[in-house]
Design a protein around this motif. Sequence first.
Motif, PDB file in Angstrom:
ATOM      1  N   SER A  99       3.093   6.639   6.832  1.00  0.00           N
ATOM      2  CA  SER A  99       2.160   6.106   5.851  1.00  0.00           C
ATOM      3  C   SER A  99       2.088   4.577   5.995  1.00  0.00           C
ATOM      4  N   PHE A 100       1.714   3.911   4.950  1.00  0.00           N
ATOM      5  CA  PHE A 100       1.567   2.449   5.026  1.00  0.00           C
ATOM      6  C   PHE A 100       2.071   1.824   3.734  1.00  0.00           C
ATOM      7  N   VAL A 101       2.706   0.650   3.845  1.00  0.00           N
ATOM      8  CA  VAL A 101       3.245  -0.007   2.648  1.00  0.00           C
ATOM      9  C   VAL A 101       2.131  -0.234   1.625  1.00  0.00           C
ATOM     10  N   ALA A 102       2.500  -0.120   0.373  1.00  0.00           N
ATOM     11  CA  ALA A 102       1.565  -0.345  -0.740  1.00  0.00           C
ATOM     12  C   ALA A 102       0.368   0.598  -0.674  1.00  0.00           C
ATOM     13  N   ALA A 103       0.578   1.787  -0.086  1.00  0.00           N
ATOM     14  CA  ALA A 103      -0.507   2.771  -0.076  1.00  0.00           C
ATOM     15  C   ALA A 103      -0.903   3.074  -1.518  1.00  0.00           C
ATOM     16  N   ALA A 104      -2.189   3.015  -1.787  1.00  0.00           N
ATOM     17  CA  ALA A 104      -2.688   3.235  -3.158  1.00  0.00           C
ATOM     18  C   ALA A 104      -4.180   3.537  -3.049  1.00  0.00           C
ATOM     19  N   PRO A 105      -4.727   4.211  -4.077  1.00  0.00           N
ATOM     20  CA  PRO A 105      -6.153   4.541  -3.991  1.00  0.00           C
ATOM     21  C   PRO A 105      -7.043   3.305  -3.970  1.00  0.00           C
ATOM     22  N   ASP A 106      -6.512   2.180  -4.512  1.00  0.00           N
ATOM     23  CA  ASP A 106      -7.298   0.946  -4.540  1.00  0.00           C
ATOM     24  C   ASP A 106      -6.618  -0.157  -3.718  1.00  0.00           C
ATOM     25  N   ALA A 107      -5.848   0.236  -2.693  1.00  0.00           N
ATOM     26  CA  ALA A 107      -5.167  -0.764  -1.860  1.00  0.00           C
ATOM     27  C   ALA A 107      -6.193  -1.726  -1.273  1.00  0.00           C
ATOM     28  N   THR A 108      -5.792  -2.975  -1.123  1.00  0.00           N
ATOM     29  CA  THR A 108      -6.718  -3.948  -0.532  1.00  0.00           C
ATOM     30  C   THR A 108      -7.070  -3.546   0.897  1.00  0.00           C
ATOM     31  N   ARG A 113      -5.634   3.181   1.919  1.00  0.00           N
ATOM     32  CA  ARG A 113      -6.104   4.179   0.934  1.00  0.00           C
ATOM     33  C   ARG A 113      -6.036   5.581   1.546  1.00  0.00           C
ATOM     34  N   ASP A 114      -6.398   5.688   2.836  1.00  0.00           N
ATOM     35  CA  ASP A 114      -6.294   6.992   3.532  1.00  0.00           C
ATOM     36  C   ASP A 114      -4.871   7.526   3.424  1.00  0.00           C
ATOM     37  N   HIS A 115      -3.913   6.613   3.595  1.00  0.00           N
ATOM     38  CA  HIS A 115      -2.509   7.052   3.597  1.00  0.00           C
ATOM     39  C   HIS A 115      -2.098   7.570   2.220  1.00  0.00           C
ATOM     40  N   TRP A 116      -2.575   6.909   1.171  1.00  0.00           N
ATOM     41  CA  TRP A 116      -2.247   7.377  -0.182  1.00  0.00           C
ATOM     42  C   TRP A 116      -2.812   8.770  -0.405  1.00  0.00           C
ATOM     43  N   HIS A 117      -4.080   8.977  -0.034  1.00  0.00           N
ATOM     44  CA  HIS A 117      -4.703  10.305  -0.218  1.00  0.00           C
ATOM     45  C   HIS A 117      -3.980  11.349   0.622  1.00  0.00           C
ATOM     46  N   THR A 118      -3.516  10.949   1.804  1.00  0.00           N
ATOM     47  CA  THR A 118      -2.789  11.896   2.662  1.00  0.00           C
ATOM     48  C   THR A 118      -1.444  12.249   2.023  1.00  0.00           C
TER      49      THR A 118
END
Length: 275
Positions: A99-108, A113-118
């Motif tokens: 995934s990616f650090v600070a993954a979030a639906p509204d990540a900058t 954002r893809d990673h959060w949804h995944t």
Amino acid sequence: MIGVTGATGQLGSRIAGLLAKSGVPQRLVVRDPGRAPSLPGAEVAQAEYGDHAGLLTALDGVDVLMLLSATEVADRVTLHQATIDAVVAAGVRRIVYTSFVAAAPDATFTFARDHWHTEQHIRSTGVDFTFLRDNIYLDFIPTLVASDGVIRGPAGDGRVAAVARDDVAAAAARVLTDPSHAGATYDLTGPSAFTLAEAAAILTDAWGRKIRYEPETLDEAYRSRENYGAPAWEVAGWVTSYAAMASGELSHVSPAIATLTGHAPLSLEQYVARM
Ligand SMILES: NC(=O)c1ccc[n+]([C@@H]2O[C@H](COP(=O)([O-])OP(=O)(O)OC[C@H]3O[C@@H](n4cnc5c(N)ncnc54)[C@H](OP(=O)(O)O)[C@@H]3O)[C@@H](O)[C@H]2O)c1
């Protein structure tokens, strides 16, 4: 049996190499078996993300899967969701996902954002998981330098705790072989967070030529990249990777690499010295 996707790529090949070195049996699940690394104890199976039937066959008997995020495409989340559904249907018991650090639906950073949804989709299936939230690869930092010796981007004076692919691979190999990491999420970062101006100074020292950082505004960044011929979603990903540095979302320094691997992560100075 451990499965590893993306084993023809930079990170997956490192993970597979470390597992082979430890004598762990594994199956490399790749799009093109002709390009799979040849490793002791490794079987090779062919399947592409989203190919339900192909993944069911390729993953038969795999208990733990190293699932690398796909190369960015317009609808990567749908591709990941279809892939995860096939992985779970194949009987995989734990997914280790990059995934990616600070993954979030509204990540900058729009790709984060893809990673959060995944991550959310993996959670929703009920399968065991371990999320490795990688910072930007340290390996990328020297490639940000244009041919005129300038790093240009809208990163302001924000900091990035970039992490070397070698360290991510070492952490992944540990997590894959130890079931106690089920349910855990780790931020994988370098040992410190630096600004791009500091990165330029480090590269100047290492390379013996002047490298400098020239901050852009967001508008300047989009304009300077508009003639690259890339689709809008991809340009947004490039530009927002710098904007995420400016926002502070990439500055957190985590102890996870040292905790998981027993060695300190590489700094930018150490990385460029090894280049
Ligand atoms: N943290 C960061 O800074 C950062 C930066 C860039 C990318 N990433 C993500 O991390 C992943 C791994 O990084 P990397 O450096 O190892 O990238 P890489 O060298 O481009 O390798 C990507 C691997 O994933 C495989 N792959 C991609 N899309 C696929 C699909 N649709 N179906 C099956 N296999 C697929 C590729 O297979 P082929 O060889 O057949 O193409 C390759 O083996 C990337 O895919 C990307 O999502 C993270």
